[in-house]
Design an enzyme around this catalytic site. Structure first.
Site, PDB file in Angstrom:
ATOM      1  N   ASP A  72      36.953  30.210  37.423  1.00 33.48           N
ATOM      2  CA  ASP A  72      37.526  29.999  38.754  1.00 33.48           C
ATOM      3  C   ASP A  72      38.746  30.900  38.919  1.00 33.48           C
ATOM      4  OD1 ASP A  72      40.047  27.996  39.893  1.00 33.48           O
ATOM      5  OD2 ASP A  72      38.406  28.551  41.232  1.00 33.48           O
ATOM      6  N   ASP A 112      37.748  38.923  46.998  1.00 32.45           N
ATOM      7  CA  ASP A 112      36.475  39.088  47.716  1.00 32.45           C
ATOM      8  C   ASP A 112      35.676  37.815  47.496  1.00 32.45           C
ATOM      9  OD1 ASP A 112      33.464  41.014  46.998  1.00 32.45           O
ATOM     10  OD2 ASP A 112      34.068  39.872  48.790  1.00 32.45           O
TER      11      ASP A 112
END
Ligand code: SAM
Length: 284
Positions: free
Chosen positions: A138, A157
């Site tokens: 993460d 992104d």
């Protein structure tokens, strides 16, 4: 592959984009992944029902999210962090910039990476490059395990804050980005389509309370059907319309900066929280 049928990208209860497609792949894990084939857009990639990129126009998004922030740096970035970007399009553009020494990536979903390597190999950057360190983690967790002032350029992104990307539109996330960014570095994040999803740009505006320099840019990516917003932040003032580095792509060139940083009144209102209408889910 299945025969052709119409698939709908649901934007709102009563509105969406319809595509005549063949289904190439579909699976639900951390995210629902779908790959479709369409005459106009070629193969395209969908996560949790939202189009992420198409073969036909992905270069517009990947060039702007890479070259626009890099153009504001005093010199070419040596250390780059990509958060998300499991399709490898941002890595492809970063690897075209001379002088980059280290590229770290935090992508939460290995399946996205594996599927893009199988179906969109030509669009991906080179992951066998010894400068590249790919971590399936993460983004916020990866940041917390990173040292202070490590990166010249940070590119987020990611998907919209519906699934696992929720943590990437939080004050804590922007404070961690600030901590790991070098003093004259710059960061960029996609902030979705304000015409359809103004709440995402509002969430991203939290970054303006963390970065002394903050700005918003926009680009039209045809497959999204609307203008996409990017937020940018830095610890020192940047001159968006006077790029210090000149990068050229199939779409991007330095002369575009001025246009990309010029916002319509509806976005300025949203940023200046002047228009209550905007809380009703559309800026049209
Ligand atoms: N161009 C697309 C857009 O504008 O929506 C983004 C494309 S890219 C495929 C999005 C990537 O973000 C996906 O690979 C997804 O797995 C990744 N992602 C989502 N949440 C994340 C998180 N919390 N940490 C790291 N990567 C994440």
């Amino acid at each position: 592959m299945t025969g052709y049928f119409f698939w709908r990208e649901k934007i709102h209860q009563d509105f969406g984009h319809a595509y005549k497609v063949e289904l190439v792949f579909e699976e639900r894990n951390l995210q629902k992944v779908q790959i479709f084939k369409n005459q106009t857009w070629g193969y395209f990639f969908v996560l949790d029902g939202i189009v992420q990129f198409t073969e036909r126009d992905e270069y517009i998004y990947h060039e702007v999210i890479t070259y626009l922030p890099a153009s504001l740096l005093k010199r070419a970035p040596e250390t780059v962090l990509i958060i998300g970007g499991g399709d490898g399009g941002v890595l492809r553009e970063i690897q075209k910039i001379p002088g980059v020494k280290k590229i770290v990536q935090f992508e939460i979903d290995r399946i996205v990476f594996d599927l893009c390597r199988k179906y969109f190999f030509k669009l991906m950057g080179d992951y066998s490059d010894p400068r590249v360190e790919l971590n399936f983690v993460d983004g916020l967790q990866g940041l917390k395990e990173s040292d202070n002032e490590t990166f010249d350029l940070i590119i987020v992104d990611c998907t919209d804050p519906v699934g696992p990307a929720k943590s990437l539109y939080s004050l804590e996330f922007y404070q961690e980005i600030h901590r790991v960014l070098k003093p004259n570095g710059v960061f960029i994040q996609q902030a979705s389509l304000p015409a359809y999803f103004p709440h995402v740009l509002k969430l991203a505006l939290q970054a303006s309370s963390v970065f002394p320099w903050f700005d918003i840019a926009r680009v039209y990516v045809p497959c999204y059907g609307e203008e996409l917003a990017f937020i940018l932040g830095a610890k020192e003032k940047k001159e968006p319309s006077n790029p210090l580095q000149a990068y050229h792509g199939k779409y991007y060139h330095p002369g575009l900066n001025k246009a990309l940083f010029t916002l319509p009144q509806t976005w300025l209102n949203l940023v200046e929280k002047r228009d209550p209408e905007l809380n009703k889910g559309s800026v049209l």
